[in-house]
Structure formats: structure tokens, C-alpha cells
Design a protein around this motif. Sequence first.
Motif, PDB file in Angstrom:
ATOM      1  N   LEU A  77      -2.847  10.392 -12.661  1.00 14.40           N
ATOM      2  CA  LEU A  77      -3.167   8.970 -12.728  1.00 14.40           C
ATOM      3  C   LEU A  77      -2.148   8.350 -13.664  1.00 14.40           C
ATOM      4  N   VAL A  78      -1.347   7.461 -13.114  1.00 10.83           N
ATOM      5  CA  VAL A  78      -0.259   6.872 -13.900  1.00 10.83           C
ATOM      6  C   VAL A  78      -0.553   5.401 -14.144  1.00 10.83           C
ATOM      7  N   ARG A  79      -0.556   5.027 -15.426  1.00 16.20           N
ATOM      8  CA  ARG A  79      -0.797   3.629 -15.759  1.00 16.20           C
ATOM      9  C   ARG A  79       0.514   2.871 -15.706  1.00 16.20           C
ATOM     10  N   LEU A  80       0.543   1.847 -14.837  1.00 11.57           N
ATOM     11  CA  LEU A  80       1.773   1.064 -14.655  1.00 11.57           C
ATOM     12  C   LEU A  80       1.663  -0.299 -15.323  1.00 11.57           C
ATOM     13  N   GLY A  81       0.465  -0.724 -15.568  1.00  3.84           N
ATOM     14  CA  GLY A  81       0.276  -2.036 -16.184  1.00  3.84           C
ATOM     15  C   GLY A  81      -1.133  -2.102 -16.722  1.00  3.84           C
ATOM     16  N   GLU A  82      -1.478  -3.229 -17.265  1.00  7.22           N
ATOM     17  CA  GLU A  82      -2.789  -3.339 -17.903  1.00  7.22           C
ATOM     18  C   GLU A  82      -3.932  -3.097 -16.915  1.00  7.22           C
ATOM     19  N   TRP A 102      -2.129   4.025 -10.785  1.00  7.63           N
ATOM     20  CA  TRP A 102      -1.845   4.610  -9.478  1.00  7.63           C
ATOM     21  C   TRP A 102      -2.129   6.097  -9.467  1.00  7.63           C
ATOM     22  N   ASN A 103      -2.382   6.549  -8.254  1.00  5.13           N
ATOM     23  CA  ASN A 103      -2.686   7.924  -7.965  1.00  5.13           C
ATOM     24  C   ASN A 103      -1.439   8.579  -7.403  1.00  5.13           C
ATOM     25  N   VAL A 104      -0.957   9.651  -8.013  1.00 12.66           N
ATOM     26  CA  VAL A 104       0.234  10.330  -7.492  1.00 12.66           C
ATOM     27  C   VAL A 104      -0.118  11.786  -7.236  1.00 12.66           C
ATOM     28  N   ARG A 105       0.193  12.253  -6.041  1.00 15.88           N
ATOM     29  CA  ARG A 105      -0.157  13.627  -5.680  1.00 15.88           C
ATOM     30  C   ARG A 105       1.125  14.447  -5.593  1.00 15.88           C
ATOM     31  N   VAL A 106       1.206  15.476  -6.413  1.00 13.53           N
ATOM     32  CA  VAL A 106       2.399  16.313  -6.428  1.00 13.53           C
ATOM     33  C   VAL A 106       2.014  17.721  -5.989  1.00 13.53           C
ATOM     34  N   PRO A 107       2.636  18.231  -4.908  1.00 13.64           N
ATOM     35  CA  PRO A 107       2.275  19.574  -4.448  1.00 13.64           C
ATOM     36  C   PRO A 107       2.593  20.627  -5.501  1.00 13.64           C
ATOM     37  N   ASN A 108       1.732  21.602  -5.605  1.00 13.82           N
ATOM     38  CA  ASN A 108       1.892  22.686  -6.566  1.00 13.82           C
ATOM     39  C   ASN A 108       2.758  23.755  -5.919  1.00 13.82           C
ATOM     40  N   ASP A 109       4.067  23.432  -5.755  1.00 18.92           N
ATOM     41  CA  ASP A 109       4.908  24.305  -4.931  1.00 18.92           C
ATOM     42  C   ASP A 109       5.829  25.192  -5.758  1.00 18.92           C
ATOM     43  N   LEU A 164       0.838  -1.198   0.000  1.00 15.76           N
ATOM     44  CA  LEU A 164       0.000   0.000   0.000  1.00 15.76           C
ATOM     45  C   LEU A 164       0.872   1.248   0.000  1.00 15.76           C
ATOM     46  N   LEU A 165       0.534   2.198  -0.855  1.00 15.77           N
ATOM     47  CA  LEU A 165       1.319   3.433  -0.942  1.00 15.77           C
ATOM     48  C   LEU A 165       0.411   4.644  -1.037  1.00 15.77           C
ATOM     49  N   ARG A 166       0.664   5.635  -0.187  1.00 13.03           N
ATOM     50  CA  ARG A 166      -0.133   6.864  -0.205  1.00 13.03           C
ATOM     51  C   ARG A 166       0.291   7.730  -1.400  1.00 13.03           C
ATOM     52  N   PRO A 167      -0.644   8.392  -2.068  1.00  8.68           N
ATOM     53  CA  PRO A 167      -0.338   9.187  -3.261  1.00  8.68           C
ATOM     54  C   PRO A 167       0.689  10.290  -3.006  1.00  8.68           C
ATOM     55  N   GLU A 168       0.699  10.851  -1.764  1.00  7.54           N
ATOM     56  CA  GLU A 168       1.616  11.966  -1.518  1.00  7.54           C
ATOM     57  C   GLU A 168       3.028  11.491  -1.178  1.00  7.54           C
ATOM     58  N   ARG A 169       3.179  10.164  -1.017  1.00  8.84           N
ATOM     59  CA  ARG A 169       4.522   9.634  -0.751  1.00  8.84           C
ATOM     60  C   ARG A 169       5.233   9.227  -2.042  1.00  8.84           C
ATOM     61  N   LEU A 170       4.549   9.411  -3.148  1.00  9.64           N
ATOM     62  CA  LEU A 170       5.135   9.030  -4.435  1.00  9.64           C
ATOM     63  C   LEU A 170       5.698  10.260  -5.136  1.00  9.64           C
ATOM     64  N   ARG A 171       6.759  10.054  -5.928  1.00  8.41           N
ATOM     65  CA  ARG A 171       7.315  11.141  -6.717  1.00  8.41           C
ATOM     66  C   ARG A 171       7.367  10.688  -8.172  1.00  8.41           C
TER      67      ARG A 171
END
Lengths: 367, 267
Positions: free
Chosen positions: A324-329, A333-340, A286-293
Motif C-alpha cells: 500500500l503506497v501513499r501518494l498523497g493525503e 494505491w495498491n501495488v502487487r509485486v510477484p514474489n519471483d 484506473l490502474l490494476r495493481p499488477e500493472r504497477l511497478r
Amino acid sequence: MAEQPTSIDITSLVKRHGATLAVDHVSLTVQRGEFFSLLGPSGAGKTSVLRMIAGFETPDEGTIHIEGRSMETVPPNRRPVNLVFQSYALFPHLTVAENVSFGPKMQGVPRGEIASRVRASLDMVKLLSKEERFPSQLSGGEQQRVALARALVNRPAVLLLDEPLSALDQQLRQEMQVELKSIQERAGCTFVCVTHHQEEALTMSDRVAVMHQGQVLQIGRPQDLYESPNSAFVARFIGVSNELRGIVRRIEGKRAVLQAPDFPGEVHVVVPERTTLHEGTAVTLLLRPERLRLSTQPQSLNGEQSLAGSVEKVLYSGSDRRYLVRLGERLVWNVRVPNDESGRNGLVRGDAVHVRWHIADAVVLSA
Amino acid sequence: MGLLFVVPLCLMFVISFAGRGTYGGIVWSFSLTNYLDLLHPLYARILGQSILLAAGTTLLCLIMGFPLAYYIARAAPRRQGIWLLLVMIPFWTNFLVRTYAWMFILRTEGLLNTVLLKLGVITTPIELLYSNTAVVIGLVYGYLPFMILPLYVALERVDRTLVEAAWDLYATRWTVFRRIILPLARPGVVAGCLLVFIPALGAFLTPDLLGGARSMMIGNLIQHEFLVARDWPLGAAISCLLMLFVVGMMSWSLRAAKPLVQQESES
């Protein structure tokens, strides 16, 4: 009981509604002065637990102790608890002041004391100027504060709140979350709150019990539930969570190497402290969207894991961008990037990217 | 449509000031004699007795109807329909027939006495028929549905979480009833009382059949003046007086029936 009795002590509580178990062996303790929330989707049994604490429903099995006293034969009007109803249930034929003084009057509090108590509790919810109004002449937020004052004026050992903010709009809801918390600190009594709104529960509570299908899945501080959920359900219910199923291929010291059917290549994880992983164990990551880069290069620093994919959708929400990043069929995944950084236009649909995270940030559940 | 109501009323009002002919006709002259005649203690006694019987009937209907209406209002929605149907079933039969049935039950050698004698509860039959008790039994029986229906409507609208809230705020079951349920059901109580009291006050069939000669109500008096004594003007005068009384009572109670919140926010 011990010197310092807990506020509420519930032991393997069961409530059946026909053939279904509405409450399935729930046990929990609430400390004095604690803000405790029962969180779960509708039908999880949390309202049933609350109504059994208040005395409106009788448990089929199990016991409830409040302030060390068994509640088995105690009717609602003799319990040291007060309930704030979801619909507020203000008496429409009585004024605000009469509504608030109802409880103390029924308890036989002397007249003079009633007046001062009513003023004090209306003051606490900032409604002193409206004591002569009728409930129908108040706004939703004001009605809710009357309901709070009407309960708190009795100085209950425990205040029960049933979906207290569900009827308010978003703005008011957020204000009241802060307000409720500070009222609880001022009143100094135990609050038990039922809600299906995860943000509300995390913001206000000292501890939260997550319920699902009549059972308590996990009890813990908000950060415990968010950072280390013990099940996929808790992870999904509290915040957004990315998931990856896999099978342990080998163990390398404190790390495990997974093979995911949805994704080619290997994924490294840290073996959680209290679990033992073996070769062949099926796990969920399990991975939180804000922990992804996100990065365009496949570079990965030491202790990082990265997976290659492509941007499928960009959702701009002001304070951050969600990709929303497609990693496989079958894997998006959901990736949250701060608008900094102003002017940064980020990635666009179709870009090839690498999703990176620190391997310690992944929660591993054997499932 | 309105004309249909107004014309007979006006006619009656006019007749009440006329005189009676020797053979029961109407002599068109203006006098207050009919109204002055009503000051006779005999009429006052009949009016007083009528009010007493109607009030007793209303009170009994309220006492019996309230728990019933409350039970129906709190039953599962599917059951509510069945209960309401049962309440209304008596209307499927003619009222006269049903009153005769009560005569059969209350008679000295009737059903009630037979059963009580067989059970050994009493040794000699009780004389129920042709008494005020019988009249009240008949009236309560006849008008109970008119009490239950408005009470049901009012109670059904009382949010049941209010009852729980009062209970949670340390009220006993009796206080919950007195302080919460009763005030909120007040419009229904007033409507039910009016719907029972007014027709009960003017009833003539029930007192005629069940009360016999011993208990005369104002309805019987009016019927008597019109049909037996053939004194239409006097009958009309009694009718007018009865109507005045009813109108006065209704306007008073409609004010009482107004929802409390509205009433107090206006003042």
C-alpha cells in the motif's frame, strides 16, 4: 427470426418490487452453447432476471424469447429451461436416482429411456455409485452435482444456475469452477449463471453481464471487462483498481496531460480510442495493481509515468507481495509485486518509492 | 403425575370384569359377561356408526383444513399469526354454548332454513337437526382447528423452493401437490387425523345435542351405561374396548407418520 436463433433474447425487461425497480430495462442476448454470467452485488436484480427466464416471476415490461419463442404466456413447467437452485432444492424424500428421474418422468419419457438418461447424467457428474442414497446422506458438493444432473437430464435448451457454488468451501469452489465449465462443454447447452463472485464469473464464462441497481452496466468477455471497464463501478467490482481523479489540462497528440487535485504534478495518459477528451474534461484514471511497478529511483523510461510516494504497508501473501503506497493525503494505491525471486526481502514500511506504469495500461474514464 | 393417569385406568379395567348389582352398584366378581354382551349386534352397529361418523368428520376436516393450512403456511409471516389466531378464536367460548348455537342455526325454523327460504333456494324447510348430517357438521366445526394446526406446522416446514423445483421440472400443479407437498406434509396429516378422529370417535356432547335420539355414538353409549342405566361394569368394558381400538390405531399411524427418509434408511 434468423436462421440460427439466439438461445435467449431479452428486450428491455422491467420488474418492479413495490416502488423500486428491481430490474431496470435490461436487454441482452445469449448465444447458443454460451456460458453467460450475470454478475453483480446482492440486490443488483440478477436473480430476478434469472427467475423471469425460468418463469417464476412475471416481467412488468419487456419480452423474453427462448430459442426464438416468446415466453410471455408459458408457465415454468413448459419452458425449455431448467434451474439449479442456490439451495439445490433436492427432494428430501426421494433418492438421488428418483430426484434425477423426476423431470423425464413428468415429461412422459419412456421408462427404458429414463433409466439410461439418468445413468448418463449421473455418470457425467460422477455420482453413479450413489444413486440409491438420499440427499441428506450426501456432502454439499455431491448434493450440488445431483442438482446439476437433475437439471441436465432433461436436456434443456438453457441451464440456469443461481449462485451455484456459493455454499461450497473455497477448495471445492475452485474445483467446481473447472468442473462446471467442462460439464457445460460436454452437455453442449447454454448456461446462464448468476453470481456475485467475480473470480467465478471470469473463470467460467464466455461472456459476463455486470449488473448494478437493476441495470446492466457492461456486457463483454472477461478480458474486456477486466482490461477496459466502461465505468468505475465495473472496474471496482471486477478486481482491485487504483483510481486517480483529474482534469485534462492539455492534449498532446494522442496523449492527454492531467492535473490531479490529490497529487502535485502532471500525469500523462493515452487518449482512449472512442472518446474525445477536451481541455477541462474531468476524468478518472484506473490502474490494476499488477500493472504497477515500484522502484527507488525516479527514472522513467519512454512511455512510462511515475508518481512518488512512500510504502505504508506490506502484505505478504505467498505468491506475491501487496504494497500500500501513499501518494498523497487522500491517495493510497495498491501495488502487487510477484514474489519471483527467492530471498528478495523487498521494500519496508516508510521507504520512499516511485510507482511506475506504462501509460497505455491506464484506463481513462470521463467522469 | 403418571399415577393420576394410571390409577383410574386400572380401576376401569378391573371394573370391566365385575358384575352389576340390582340397584346399580358393583358386584365384585370376575366374569367376561360384559365383553360377551358387547358382541350383541346393537353395540356393533353403534360402534360401526361411530367409526363411520368419526372417519367422515376426519376426511372432511382434512379436505377443508389442508387448503386453509397451506394458505396460512404460505402467507407473509405477519399475516400467519393473525390467521392462526382466527383459527383458535372459537376456543374462547365454551363448547356447549357453541353447540347450542349450531342448534339454533340448524333448527327447522333456524337461521339456515330462514335464509334459504327467503332467498328462494328451497320451498320447504330442510330437517337438518337431529340427524347424522348435523352431528358431522358439529364435529367438523369443533375439531377443524385440531386438523389445521398440525398441518400448518408440517406445511410451514416444507421449503417452498422444492415446489418451484418440481414446477421447473415439468410437474403440473396437481403433481407438485401429490408428489412433493403431500409426502413431505405426511407427519402433519397423520397427526391431524389422529387429533380429529380420536376425540370425534368418543364424542358425546355433539351427537347428544345435534343428533338427538336418532344418532347414537359410542360416547353416548358409555355415558348412558354409566349415568342412566347405571351399569358401570358394562360402561367400563365399552371404554376399554374403545381404548384398545384407539391405541391400536395410533401405533399403526405413528409408524406411518415417521419421516420417509428415516424410515427407508433404516430398512
